[in-house]
Design an enzyme around this catalytic site. Sequence first.
Site, mmCIF file in Angstrom:
data_model
loop_
_atom_site.group_PDB
_atom_site.id
_atom_site.type_symbol
_atom_site.label_atom_id
_atom_site.label_comp_id
_atom_site.label_asym_id
_atom_site.label_seq_id
_atom_site.Cartn_x
_atom_site.Cartn_y
_atom_site.Cartn_z
ATOM 1 N N GLU A 1 0.822 -1.203 0.000
ATOM 2 C CA GLU A 1 0.000 0.000 0.000
ATOM 3 C C GLU A 1 0.857 1.253 0.000
ATOM 4 O OE1 GLU A 1 -3.140 0.299 2.863
ATOM 5 O OE2 GLU A 1 -3.691 -1.808 2.624
ATOM 6 N N HIS A 2 0.297 2.304 -0.615
ATOM 7 C CA HIS A 2 0.914 3.631 -0.652
ATOM 8 C C HIS A 2 2.286 3.621 -1.333
ATOM 9 C CE1 HIS A 2 -2.368 4.548 2.028
ATOM 10 N NE2 HIS A 2 -1.905 3.684 2.904
ATOM 11 N N ARG A 3 2.496 2.632 -2.217
ATOM 12 C CA ARG A 3 3.758 2.495 -2.949
ATOM 13 C C ARG A 3 4.958 2.268 -2.022
ATOM 14 N NH1 ARG A 3 3.378 2.897 -8.023
ATOM 15 N NH2 ARG A 3 5.532 3.502 -8.391
ATOM 16 N N LEU A 4 4.697 1.681 -0.867
ATOM 17 C CA LEU A 4 5.766 1.335 0.080
ATOM 18 C C LEU A 4 6.171 -0.117 -0.186
ATOM 19 C CD1 LEU A 4 4.218 2.983 3.286
ATOM 20 C CD2 LEU A 4 5.851 3.972 1.652
ATOM 21 N N HIS A 5 6.555 -0.382 -1.418
ATOM 22 C CA HIS A 5 6.817 -1.736 -1.888
ATOM 23 C C HIS A 5 7.984 -2.396 -1.150
ATOM 24 C CE1 HIS A 5 4.169 -0.308 -4.935
ATOM 25 N NE2 HIS A 5 5.090 0.419 -5.554
#
Length: 193
Positions: A169-173
């Site tokens: 989520e939220h590009r917190l890959h």
Amino acid sequence: MRTDPFLLFDDWFAQARTSEVNDSNAMALATVDGDGRPSVRMVLLKGHGPDGFIFYTNFEGRKASDLLANPNAALLFHWKSLRRQIRIEGVVGRVDDATADAYFATRSRDSQLGAWASDQSRPLASRDVFMQRYEEMRARFDGQDVPRPPHWSGFRLRPDRIEFWQDREHRLHERRLFTPAADGGWDEGMLYP
């Protein structure tokens, strides 16, 4: 204890085979020709293990020509349904004839005949021309096994870099990178997303 990237690949690949509707073994193959021009196309993974990742092709086509001129290549598996990808970089080498023969024998007869009929990547005047060549091969091999064409074989990419990417989520890959260790195993590290 270090993680074995090949066991992790097996786990992710098994999950992809159950979640991907079509061609869970599809991977993008990136090559560079002798002039440094990049090219990418989809191919199918046909074997894998600690010795590398195998795919097959017509050796008279562009991808083989690129790989024979510059054996450095990259693979990318993208499984959208799982929100995962695996990037693999390394050097390719040709598989031995016994391995290529064994795989070719498992292909459908139509695929075997197509390998004989195709001048892969070369200009084609019309679909009818290709289908006529296919019918000629069908007649040629009628009543007999179709041998592997001399211009058809496989490559094995031996990885020197494997990255497992998991969407968060939220590009917190999450990105896990594996590189060869001095002791013959693999070192594992993380990369910023």
